[in-house]
Motif scaffolding. Structure first.
Motif, PDB file in Angstrom:
ATOM      1  N   ASN A 146       0.826  -1.210   0.000  1.00 30.03           N
ATOM      2  CA  ASN A 146       0.000   0.000   0.000  1.00 30.03           C
ATOM      3  C   ASN A 146       0.857   1.254   0.000  1.00 30.03           C
ATOM      4  N   ALA A 147       1.953   1.226   0.745  1.00 25.47           N
ATOM      5  CA  ALA A 147       2.849   2.381   0.797  1.00 25.47           C
ATOM      6  C   ALA A 147       3.477   2.640  -0.563  1.00 25.47           C
ATOM      7  N   ALA A 148       3.922   1.579  -1.224  1.00 24.00           N
ATOM      8  CA  ALA A 148       4.539   1.726  -2.548  1.00 24.00           C
ATOM      9  C   ALA A 148       3.536   2.288  -3.553  1.00 24.00           C
ATOM     10  N   THR A 149       2.311   1.798  -3.487  1.00 25.11           N
ATOM     11  CA  THR A 149       1.270   2.293  -4.389  1.00 25.11           C
ATOM     12  C   THR A 149       0.987   3.768  -4.136  1.00 25.11           C
ATOM     13  N   PHE A 150       0.903   4.153  -2.873  1.00 25.56           N
ATOM     14  CA  PHE A 150       0.647   5.552  -2.537  1.00 25.56           C
ATOM     15  C   PHE A 150       1.759   6.457  -3.067  1.00 25.56           C
ATOM     16  N   ILE A 151       2.985   6.066  -2.879  1.00 25.75           N
ATOM     17  CA  ILE A 151       4.124   6.893  -3.327  1.00 25.75           C
ATOM     18  C   ILE A 151       4.079   7.089  -4.838  1.00 25.75           C
ATOM     19  N   LYS A 152       3.693   6.048  -5.566  1.00 25.28           N
ATOM     20  CA  LYS A 152       3.646   6.141  -7.033  1.00 25.28           C
ATOM     21  C   LYS A 152       2.452   6.968  -7.507  1.00 25.28           C
ATOM     22  N   GLU A 153       1.336   6.865  -6.786  1.00 25.88           N
ATOM     23  CA  GLU A 153       0.119   7.553  -7.229  1.00 25.88           C
ATOM     24  C   GLU A 153       0.038   8.992  -6.757  1.00 25.88           C
ATOM     25  N   TYR A 154       0.764   9.333  -5.703  1.00 29.22           N
ATOM     26  CA  TYR A 154       0.725  10.690  -5.150  1.00 29.22           C
ATOM     27  C   TYR A 154       2.146  11.251  -5.061  1.00 29.22           C
ATOM     28  N   PRO A 155       2.661  11.782  -6.168  1.00 33.96           N
ATOM     29  CA  PRO A 155       4.033  12.302  -6.176  1.00 33.96           C
ATOM     30  C   PRO A 155       4.170  13.686  -5.546  1.00 33.96           C
TER      31      PRO A 155
END
Length: 296
Positions: free
Chosen positions: A129-138
């Motif tokens: 979830n953290a990795a997805t958040f970092i990619k989706e919210y730069p």
């Protein structure tokens, strides 16, 4: 992406340095499972903040396990590490706190990063979830917190301190620190404040997703902290407080990412048996290989 692990605690309630306890099936530290999960989800930089006396040991121990494509930094959190021009001439028996631990990594992190406790187990979905958040919210002002159901974070062996989250949808409003939470019947009660909870609230277990700009914010807070004689003697700099200040000032947006996995930690020595059994069970179920780094 970077994973920062805070491993400078003294483990006073645990009875020894729990960060280096061999809880895994093949003697792995709990933090090694965090590193393994993070790397599987695309993290390529590991930073460990520890005591000065443990730096050489941890660097040697972990460098044997990580592949060359994963950068490793092991840094000491020290009382003498102050902002340029700042001074401190008194005595202090413990570190400056979790925000200072994060600030210790200011010279080695230049990308979005996650902050966790080295003596906690967060589950594989937290890192996904953290990795997805970092990619989706730069965006530089977008932060996040992985939240856990309060009743699932308690200990059977004594009260615990937890940050109870207030949210609006998936947006964080505040984190209320409660110092003596324990299950009492069907409720969770904080003996310190008398506050009662259903247990279904989300709790912060210090899994934060941050941006490099937070280092400047911490330094500013640290300078003000050092000017307050009362704060120097009685308090610490806490990373949840820093992020909450950013939130309240409108300088950050914080998403709460509910975890699909159960958290567990080793606050008390009697928590050890549960942790060992849980890691063995997860290994038996195929979530982890054993030994953990056999393919590295």
């Amino acid at each position: 992406m970077t994973l920062l692990l805070m491993a400078a605690g003294s483990g006073s309630r645990y009875g020894k340095l729990k960060q280096f306890d061999d809880l895994g099936p093949k003697g792995e530290f709990l933090m090694e499972f965090a590193m393994y999960d993070a790397i599987k989800n695309g993290f390529d930089h590991i930073v460990v903040i520890t005591k000065k006396d443990n730096v050489a040991f941890l660097k040697e121990h972990l460098s044997k396990r990580l592949t060359e494509n994963v950068q490793l930094d092991v840094l000491a959190q020290e009382i003498a590490d102050l902002p340029t021009g700042a001074t401190f001439t008194g005595e202090r028996p413990k570190p400056w706190g979790t925000a200072h631990a994060v600030w210790t990594a200011r010279n080695v992190i230049d990308q979005p990063f996650c902050v966790i406790n080295a003596d906690d187990f967060y589950g594989q979905s937290a890192y996904a979830n953290a990795a997805t958040f970092i990619k989706e919210y730069p965006q530089e002002d977008h932060y996040a917190l992985v939240g856990y159901t309060l009743k699932d974070t308690l200990s059977e062996h004594g009260s615990v301190s937890r940050g109870v989250c207030k949210t609006n949808g998936d947006n964080l409003i505040s984190v209320d620190e409660r110092l003596k939470l324990a299950q009492e019947g069907e409720k969770v009660v904080d003996a310190d404040s008398g506050m009662e909870y259903t247990g279904n609230e989300l709790a912060s277990m210090n899994f934060w997703i941050c941006r490099p700009s937070i280092f400047e914010v911490i330094e500013k807070e640290f300078r003000a902290f050092l000017q307050d004689e009362h704060m120097i003697k009685t308090s610490e700099l806490y990373i949840p407080k820093t992020i909450q200040n950013l939130l309240q000032e409108g300088k950050a947006k914080v998403k709460v990412l509910p975890s699909k996995d159960n958290w567990f930690g080793v606050t008390y020595a009697s928590d050890r048996e549960m942790a060992v059994k849980s890691l063995q069970q997860k290994t038996n179920e195929g979530q982890y290989i054993s030994p953990l780094w056999q393919n590295q």
